[in-house]
Design an enzyme around this catalytic site. Sequence first.
Site, mmCIF file in Angstrom:
data_model
loop_
_atom_site.group_PDB
_atom_site.id
_atom_site.type_symbol
_atom_site.label_atom_id
_atom_site.label_comp_id
_atom_site.label_asym_id
_atom_site.label_seq_id
_atom_site.Cartn_x
_atom_site.Cartn_y
_atom_site.Cartn_z
ATOM 1 N N SER A 260 -11.196 -1.177 -0.796
ATOM 2 C CA SER A 260 -9.908 -1.103 -0.100
ATOM 3 C C SER A 260 -10.066 -1.406 1.378
ATOM 4 C CB SER A 260 -9.296 0.296 -0.246
ATOM 5 O OG SER A 260 -8.657 0.458 -1.477
ATOM 6 N N HIS B 26 -3.860 5.920 3.297
ATOM 7 C CA HIS B 26 -4.515 4.693 2.851
ATOM 8 C C HIS B 26 -3.827 3.452 3.429
ATOM 9 C CE1 HIS B 26 -5.945 1.646 -0.095
ATOM 10 N NE2 HIS B 26 -6.964 2.466 -0.310
ATOM 11 N N ASP C 125 0.844 -1.193 0.000
ATOM 12 C CA ASP C 125 0.000 0.000 0.000
ATOM 13 C C ASP C 125 0.881 1.245 0.000
ATOM 14 O OD1 ASP C 125 -2.350 1.794 0.707
ATOM 15 O OD2 ASP C 125 -3.313 -0.143 0.913
#
Length: 781
Positions: free
Chosen positions: A557, A224, A146
Amino acid sequence: MAAPRCPLPFLLLLALLALSSPARLRADDGGEPRKTYIFRVNHRAKPSVFPTHAHWYASAAFASSPAAPPLEPLHVYDTVFHGFSASVPASRAEELRRHPAVLAAFEDRVRPLHTTRSPQFMGLRARLGLWSLADYGSDVIVGVLDTGVWPERRSLSDRNLPPVPPRWRGGCDAGPTFPSSSCNRKLVGARFFSQGHDAHYGVAAAAASNGSVEFMSPRDADGHGTHTATTAAGSVAYAASMEGYAPGVAKGVAPKARVAAYKVCWKGAGCMDSDILAGFDRAVADGVDVISVSIGGGSGVTAPFYLDPIAIGAYGAVSRGVFVATSAGNEGPTSMSVTNVAPWLATVGAGTIDRNFPAEIVLGDGTRLSGVSLYSGKPLPNSSLPLYYPGRTGGLSASLCMENSIDPSLVKGKIVICDRGSSPRVAKGMVVKEAGAAAMVLTNGEANGEGLVGDAHVLPACAVGEKEGHALKAYVGNASNPTATLTFGGTVVGVKPAPVVASFSARGPNGLVPEILKPDFIAPGVNILAAWTGAAGPTGLEGDARRTEFNILSGTSMACPHASGAAALLRSAHPGWSAAAIRSALMTTAFVTDNRGGPVGDEADPGRAAATPFDYGAGHIMLGQAMDPGLVYDAGEDDYVEFMCSIGYEPNEIEVVTHKPVSCRSNGDTSSGSDLNYPSISVVLRGGDQSRTVTRTATNVGAQASATYTARVQMAGGVAVSVKPEKLVFSPAVKKQSFAVTVTAPSAPATAAPVHGDLVWSDGQGHDVRSPIVVTWLQPM
């Protein structure tokens, strides 16, 4: 209390993209521009004179011609993939494709990121069940590919954790603001990969727009990566919330599992295939047990597996016993939008949980419209404010509240209505705030229907569904002096119905191999609370100066790391299970009813009777049952090779994926992709073929070695399904049993609409092993 701002000094990397296109190319080889390519190489062909493959690739002996300069590889892959990536002119790439040791070459490309209460919603309970039996996953290492990680968060604390498992071989890449001491017994490893990004954008790695803050280290500037890592395996953090929303105890699905962060994505710039593949390669070499990848292609990306680096990297991981979970994508509710469809992957869609953040629009005529919001600033005054919809008089950009589309003289002090689409939802709020508006209402269109997600807007704002949006615009069009105010309801739990398939969750059928049903299942992916970066506000916008320890996000996600954490718990409880067995346990115990007892619905179309397997796969994962599924459908390398043979791949194409020489058995037209020993059954009838038989093999993993399972089938649409044998008898000497499922349709329906149902094997002792069945007709051209 908000977290402190990012400490100085930090690395400010400015991407001077105004001087180049997003696919910046270097033209320093006789005027011919360069691009980055990934080369799959037969590692067995290396001459013994070279000590390593890296030496061979960089040597004159590997050069495509005597006059060609030696290669300068960006990455050298030697675990899940053998080969290298390099930035070369197209003519050089074509020459290298003809090299006798090169199996395949494909151009590097950018992949997008698919962007507290949820563990309990999946059936996890403290002091009993899978959490306690698996010791909360303490012996399992989850690798997260990520945007990196913010190591100081409480969710990455190693308090009360035992020593790192001795089999761990990973490391902690030091860099600006990220000393090697950033890792601990929780964050056991952190690495970053920027070579592909550098070569693509032609700048120092890790920034995509002027003024972006990035770090040439594993530190997460985007947020994220920190969010996904702590969703999967965050430590227990008390008094957690996002500015008062979703208060409580935050913890990951596997709260004692260890985290290894692999930064392969960069703020605003996405993720390059070559860097993703390097992350897979390193993670497996380091010794992870589970890999979580909330990355994928956009809608309609259906590259064959031998041209898909995520599929190739994941195959290398799965063949070494590593479970790989991927996000299905956020292109729903469009049909055939699901991505990451290789059968060795777990492909995860998103559903809601029973928590919401309600807001209301109170119109001047007393009408109340329902919406959602995570706004936490000063409330609006009690009196109503004028309503203004730019779309009534302005163009499309004004209706979407795009940058520089709003006239400040028309919106000052008003509540502005903005249509969803084309730009981030929170960015629209920044546009109207800077124009002097007092508040915003964000309205869905047909593409999003009634699907709503909460956002931490920078001004008072509320999102509403398509129907409420139409009512709001009708009021503005008909009232002589339209006014309204917004009220915010905080956090509400116990919401019904839940789960519901999120409107944005990508849908089947599988556009590449319809014989494999994708997504595999759904998991919580709407309004999920987890840890956040200290380098950005909760909106992620450059102008958002707020800092929060936690943030609430939505997307597949967020669903993917729920599955990764679930796999970590199952791996801890059943260390001998393969990746396919773990996926099978999650699929066959998934549920398709909501908390009202009715069928799981579709947020995009609430008037529809129910969602279908094309929306949720096998259903919503339920970990209370997955620990003891009774039977599993296992699969290994030989099964996947036979599957690829059955769908028409040539041996040399399969070797690109497996990196082993293969030969396909000649079996005529008797096999198809439907015969892979998969937990779901997808049958494709072509032309006049109105009957198809597929086989499966079930393995007894229940506590009782002696068990008898009886088949039960429910099928809609006039399709007949028979199962032979109808009973499976297991004993200490017989742990596996095969059966055949025959699907017969009298005639293809005129509409050729898919039909679905279920096959359930029951032992009468609490095990109901359910497989969805989908029948699709393909009409002849």
